[in-house]
Design a protein around this motif. Structure first.
Motif, PDB file in Angstrom:
ATOM      1  N   ASN A  58      -4.975  -4.762   4.969  1.00 47.47           N
ATOM      2  CA  ASN A  58      -5.040  -5.198   6.367  1.00 47.47           C
ATOM      3  C   ASN A  58      -6.481  -5.500   6.784  1.00 47.47           C
ATOM      4  OD1 ASN A  58      -6.263  -2.738   7.003  1.00 47.47           O
ATOM      5  ND2 ASN A  58      -4.471  -1.885   8.024  1.00 47.47           N
ATOM      6  N   LYS A  59      -6.664  -5.850   8.044  1.00 45.82           N
ATOM      7  CA  LYS A  59      -7.989  -6.253   8.548  1.00 45.82           C
ATOM      8  C   LYS A  59      -9.002  -5.114   8.511  1.00 45.82           C
ATOM      9  CE  LYS A  59      -6.726  -5.528  13.411  1.00 45.82           C
ATOM     10  NZ  LYS A  59      -7.273  -4.205  13.510  1.00 45.82           N
ATOM     11  N   ASP A  60      -8.518  -3.865   8.422  1.00 49.81           N
ATOM     12  CA  ASP A  60      -9.407  -2.709   8.359  1.00 49.81           C
ATOM     13  C   ASP A  60      -9.757  -2.322   6.922  1.00 49.81           C
ATOM     14  OD1 ASP A  60      -9.411  -2.364  11.196  1.00 49.81           O
ATOM     15  OD2 ASP A  60      -7.429  -1.425  11.047  1.00 49.81           O
ATOM     16  N   GLY A  61      -9.272  -3.097   5.945  1.00 55.11           N
ATOM     17  CA  GLY A  61      -9.570  -2.812   4.550  1.00 55.11           C
ATOM     18  C   GLY A  61      -8.672  -1.781   3.913  1.00 55.11           C
TER      19      GLY A  61
ATOM     20  N   SER B  21      -0.391  -5.135   0.663  1.00 56.30           N
ATOM     21  CA  SER B  21      -1.473  -6.026   1.080  1.00 56.30           C
ATOM     22  C   SER B  21      -2.537  -5.209   1.800  1.00 56.30           C
ATOM     23  CB  SER B  21      -0.951  -7.129   1.996  1.00 56.30           C
ATOM     24  OG  SER B  21      -0.426  -6.565   3.180  1.00 56.30           O
TER      25      SER B  21
END
Length: 138
Positions: free
Chosen positions: A110-113, A108
């Motif tokens: 994450n929030k940092d790409g 997946s």
């Protein structure tokens, strides 16, 4: 009273990989990213690879083809919407040498790409008999 000795079916329900983020790494040290994985990364032309040796996690980051550390995403074949990279130098450097094709269970972004590929959370990927027959026809 009935004394059942039930056991859970560990593999669980069959999930069509076209519907989920699906990333594999094979013995030839080639990563395969399906269309959903590419979409999650923003449909890049290339990616950069990172490695956390303590956690045994590979990070995949979309990257411009103009950068020297970028791996160009190539087509796997006409019938497949996914893309591949050959990362032998990266894998050998970090001691990553699978004996079989591994599928990352929890791939997946994450929030940092960064797409997270956990080497501790893999399963052996097996193609179905139908897939092998179709591949042999081409």
């Amino acid at each position: 009273m009935d004394n059942f000795e039930f056991q859970f079916w560990e593999p669980g329900q069959v999930v069509r990989t076209k519907e989920i983020v699906h990333v594999t790494l094979n013995k030839e040290l080639k990563f395969f990213f399906n269309a959903r994985a590419l979409e999650a990364l923003g449909d890049p032309d290339g990616v950069s690879l990172m490695y956390d040796p303590k956690r045994q996690v590979i990070g995949v980051l979309p990257s411009s083809l103009s950068r020297p550390h970028t791996f160009r995403l190539g087509k796997k074949g006409n019938h497949v919407s996914g893309r591949t990279i050959t990362a032998g130098n990266f894998c050998r450097h970090h001691g990553i040498r699978p004996d079989a094709t591994l599928a990352f269970r929890s791939a997946s972004v994450n929030k940092d790409g960064v797409m997270i590929l956990d080497l501790q959370d893999v399963r052996t990927a097996r193609r179905s008999e139908d897939e092998r027959r179709m591949e042999g026809r081409q």
